[in-house]
Design a protein around this motif. Structure first.
Motif, PDB file in Angstrom:
ATOM      1  N   ASN A 245       0.816  -1.201   0.000  1.00 57.73           N
ATOM      2  CA  ASN A 245       0.000   0.000   0.000  1.00 57.73           C
ATOM      3  C   ASN A 245       0.857   1.261   0.000  1.00 57.73           C
ATOM      4  O   ASN A 245       0.673   2.149  -0.826  1.00 57.73           O
ATOM      5  N   SER A 246       1.844   1.312   0.919  1.00 55.92           N
ATOM      6  CA  SER A 246       2.625   2.548   1.017  1.00 55.92           C
ATOM      7  C   SER A 246       3.598   2.680  -0.144  1.00 55.92           C
ATOM      8  O   SER A 246       4.011   3.782  -0.481  1.00 55.92           O
ATOM      9  N   CYS A 247       3.972   1.554  -0.765  1.00 53.49           N
ATOM     10  CA  CYS A 247       4.963   1.637  -1.841  1.00 53.49           C
ATOM     11  C   CYS A 247       4.309   1.912  -3.188  1.00 53.49           C
ATOM     12  O   CYS A 247       4.750   2.787  -3.929  1.00 53.49           O
ATOM     13  N   ILE A 248       3.235   1.181  -3.511  1.00 56.79           N
ATOM     14  CA  ILE A 248       2.709   1.262  -4.872  1.00 56.79           C
ATOM     15  C   ILE A 248       1.295   1.825  -4.938  1.00 56.79           C
ATOM     16  O   ILE A 248       1.033   2.797  -5.647  1.00 56.79           O
ATOM     17  N   ILE A 249       0.365   1.239  -4.152  1.00 56.65           N
ATOM     18  CA  ILE A 249      -1.046   1.614  -4.338  1.00 56.65           C
ATOM     19  C   ILE A 249      -1.262   3.084  -3.976  1.00 56.65           C
ATOM     20  O   ILE A 249      -1.839   3.849  -4.738  1.00 56.65           O
ATOM     21  N   ASN A 250      -0.806   3.465  -2.776  1.00 55.74           N
ATOM     22  CA  ASN A 250      -0.901   4.876  -2.403  1.00 55.74           C
ATOM     23  C   ASN A 250       0.500   5.457  -2.328  1.00 55.74           C
ATOM     24  O   ASN A 250       0.961   5.862  -1.263  1.00 55.74           O
ATOM     25  N   ASN A 251       1.187   5.466  -3.451  1.00 52.74           N
ATOM     26  CA  ASN A 251       2.553   5.974  -3.487  1.00 52.74           C
ATOM     27  C   ASN A 251       2.618   7.366  -2.870  1.00 52.74           C
ATOM     28  O   ASN A 251       1.800   8.226  -3.182  1.00 52.74           O
ATOM     29  N   PHE A 252       3.597   7.570  -1.970  1.00 52.57           N
ATOM     30  CA  PHE A 252       3.668   8.831  -1.226  1.00 52.57           C
ATOM     31  C   PHE A 252       3.770  10.034  -2.145  1.00 52.57           C
ATOM     32  O   PHE A 252       3.160  11.066  -1.902  1.00 52.57           O
ATOM     33  N   VAL A 253       4.558   9.911  -3.204  1.00 54.81           N
ATOM     34  CA  VAL A 253       4.766  11.077  -4.066  1.00 54.81           C
ATOM     35  C   VAL A 253       3.614  11.246  -5.042  1.00 54.81           C
ATOM     36  O   VAL A 253       3.045  12.329  -5.173  1.00 54.81           O
ATOM     37  N   LEU A 254       3.242  10.161  -5.704  1.00 53.90           N
ATOM     38  CA  LEU A 254       2.347  10.304  -6.851  1.00 53.90           C
ATOM     39  C   LEU A 254       0.870  10.300  -6.491  1.00 53.90           C
ATOM     40  O   LEU A 254       0.057  10.784  -7.272  1.00 53.90           O
ATOM     41  N   SER A 255       0.494   9.767  -5.325  1.00 50.70           N
ATOM     42  CA  SER A 255      -0.930   9.882  -5.024  1.00 50.70           C
ATOM     43  C   SER A 255      -1.215  10.552  -3.690  1.00 50.70           C
ATOM     44  O   SER A 255      -2.331  10.973  -3.459  1.00 50.70           O
TER      45      SER A 255
ATOM     46  N   ALA B  33       7.112   3.122   2.332  1.00 49.48           N
ATOM     47  CA  ALA B  33       7.065   4.520   1.896  1.00 49.48           C
ATOM     48  C   ALA B  33       8.396   4.945   1.295  1.00 49.48           C
ATOM     49  O   ALA B  33       8.443   5.622   0.267  1.00 49.48           O
ATOM     50  N   GLY B  34       9.489   4.524   1.939  1.00 43.10           N
ATOM     51  CA  GLY B  34      10.811   4.871   1.426  1.00 43.10           C
ATOM     52  C   GLY B  34      11.049   4.265   0.066  1.00 43.10           C
ATOM     53  O   GLY B  34      11.537   4.930  -0.856  1.00 43.10           O
ATOM     54  N   ALA B  35      10.653   2.985  -0.081  1.00 40.36           N
ATOM     55  CA  ALA B  35      10.832   2.325  -1.377  1.00 40.36           C
ATOM     56  C   ALA B  35       9.989   3.021  -2.444  1.00 40.36           C
ATOM     57  O   ALA B  35      10.443   3.224  -3.576  1.00 40.36           O
ATOM     58  N   GLY B  36       8.760   3.398  -2.081  1.00 43.11           N
ATOM     59  CA  GLY B  36       7.886   4.084  -3.040  1.00 43.11           C
ATOM     60  C   GLY B  36       8.461   5.417  -3.474  1.00 43.11           C
ATOM     61  O   GLY B  36       8.420   5.782  -4.653  1.00 43.11           O
ATOM     62  N   PHE B  37       9.015   6.161  -2.499  1.00 45.57           N
ATOM     63  CA  PHE B  37       9.632   7.459  -2.805  1.00 45.57           C
ATOM     64  C   PHE B  37      10.808   7.277  -3.753  1.00 45.57           C
ATOM     65  O   PHE B  37      10.950   7.987  -4.754  1.00 45.57           O
ATOM     66  N   THR B  38      11.653   6.271  -3.437  1.00 47.22           N
ATOM     67  CA  THR B  38      12.810   6.001  -4.293  1.00 47.22           C
ATOM     68  C   THR B  38      12.365   5.606  -5.702  1.00 47.22           C
ATOM     69  O   THR B  38      12.930   6.076  -6.699  1.00 47.22           O
ATOM     70  N   LEU B  39      11.322   4.760  -5.762  1.00 47.13           N
ATOM     71  CA  LEU B  39      10.800   4.310  -7.053  1.00 47.13           C
ATOM     72  C   LEU B  39      10.330   5.495  -7.891  1.00 47.13           C
ATOM     73  O   LEU B  39      10.704   5.645  -9.060  1.00 47.13           O
ATOM     74  N   ALA B  40       9.521   6.369  -7.280  1.00 52.17           N
ATOM     75  CA  ALA B  40       8.989   7.515  -8.022  1.00 52.17           C
ATOM     76  C   ALA B  40      10.117   8.410  -8.520  1.00 52.17           C
ATOM     77  O   ALA B  40      10.124   8.869  -9.665  1.00 52.17           O
TER      78      ALA B  40
END
Lengths: 216, 193
Positions: free
Chosen positions: B12-22, B141-148
């Motif tokens: 959820n924190s990495c992809i579905i509700n990505n911190f940066v993009l959603s 969340a950190g992984a999602g931020f890095t991904l974005a």
């Protein structure tokens, strides 16, 4: 600077934040709350006013204490001052309207890390008299509110077919739902920035045509 | 998948509700540091590190504050925790990995005013996560931020080679690209249900 500060006209300090150095459109500061809460006009307006209140109060206090705060710990002091006022605004908004407080969610508390406020404290309030600091903060805060409303109006109009909650297009209108969802925030702000860049480029071109000596 | 399982929180924190993009958190570094892939991935790494440290500290701090019934001090305490954990990370890196410390440079102290971190600790408090869930949330969340940041910097490196109209150079175009990226991430909604 303080001695001459009062005699100088205060008007340019005020208008600078409104237009020429608009925090969102020109300086691109405080983007997170700008994008996140601007899905309707009323949310934009309340977020803008909350930020304005924190900005004015903390600029005034920073300016008042500018000779007392040691230089080494100034950033930490500014953040604690800002966090205090954000907590006050958070509780005040909760008392005024619970609905708006719920709609804005964590973004009220996230005003603490809004770079506009820390930026004005560091760049202006810590070097200027209280009156000038408050004027500058009010200009910047209103400029921020103006930018938020620009975004909120477009997004609410296209995404919901209404403005300030009133129906505009009538029942046949098919809402463009993407505009009130996260991607719409990026698209609308991007479009506004393109419009501003276009205006700037066009006025630069006309200015260059009028004064050909400066063009080369 | 239940809402509070570790896998779901990570996803959820990495992809579905990505911190940066959603959730629109951490937009400033997203626009500012995403010009080159090198710096973007390093920035992502540093932010992930600070997120994990401050998430755990904030969890402990919140227990103390709740037991003393002083929730109104939460915001001030959290921001102090974040500032000091950034300082801590800076000191540890300087001592044990001077190469990485030099590579991150100015980005390290700037993480204090990154709203993704304060957002993370506020959200974990609102959601009432326990210690393990907090850890999963911070890593996701950190992984999602890095991904974005990594995707965006890849796109911008390509974009720099193309002939873009002069008025669209800079933030306007970057935001448009971010919008399309955010649109793509909306496709992940409902994943894991």
């Amino acid at each position: 600077m303080t001695a001459t500060g009062m005699s100088e006209s205060i008007w340019p300090v005020y208008t600078r934040g409104l237009w020429r150095e608009n925090p969102v459109f020109v300086m691109q500061l405080g983007m997170c709350p700008t994008l996140a809460v601007s899905n309707s006009v009323i949310n934009s307006l309340s977020m803008g006013l909350a930020t304005l209140a924190v900005l004015v109060a903390s600029s005034a206090l920073v300016s008042l204490m500018r000779n007392v705060i040691p230089k080494q710990v100034r950033i930490a002091t500014y953040i604690v001052i800002i966090a205090t006022f954000v907590t006050v605004v958070d509780y005040a908004l909760q008392a005024i309207s619970l609905d708006i407080h719920k709609a804005l969610g964590a973004f009220i508390q996230l005003i603490v890390v809004n770079c506009i406020i820390l930026g004005r404290a560091e760049a202006f309030a810590s070097k200027n008299s209280v009156v000038r600091a408050i004027t500058d903060a009010a200009g910047m805060g209103l400029g921020f509110t103006f930018a938020l409303i620009c975004l909120g109006a477009v997004r609410e109009l296209l995404g919901n077919g209404s403005l300030l909650g009133f129906d505009v297009f009538g029942p046949q209108f098919e809402p463009w739902a993407i505009m009130i969802l996260p991607p719409g925030g990026f698209f609308v702000l991007g479009a506004w920035l393109l419009v501003f860049a276009w205006f700037k480029e066009r006025s630069a071109r006309t200015a260059a045509r009028k004064e050909p000596s400066h063009a080369g | 998948m239940p809402d509070d399982s570790i896998t779901y929180i990570l996803l959820n924190s990495c992809i579905i509700n990505n911190f940066v993009l959603s959730a629109f958190l951490g937009i400033c570094p997203f626009l500012g540091v995403s010009g080159r892939f090198e710096t973007a991935s390093r920035m992502g790494l540093a932010v992930t590190f600070v997120m994990i440290v401050s998430s755990l500290c904030a969890y402990a701090l919140n227990l103390v504050l709740v037991s003393m019934e002083m929730e109104f001090l939460r915001l001030i305490c959290y921001i102090a925790v974040i500032a000091s954990s950034v300082q801590l990370v800076e000191m540890v890196l300087k001592r044990y990995s001077p190469a990485l410390f030099r590579a991150l440079g100015i980005f390290l102290p700037l993480i204090t005013t990154n709203c993704a971190i304060l957002g993370l600790v506020l959200f974990q408090t609102f959601k009432g996560y326990n210690l393990v869930q907090c850890l999963a949330y911070a890593i996701g969340a950190g992984a999602g931020f890095t991904l974005a940041l990594a995707i965006m910097s890849g796109l911008r490196e390509q974009l720099a080679l193309h002939d873009v109209p002069s008025m669209a150079r800079g933030a306007g175009l970057t935001l448009m690209v971010a919008g399309i990226l955010s649109l793509a991430f909306m496709g992940f909604a409902g994943l894991g249900n």
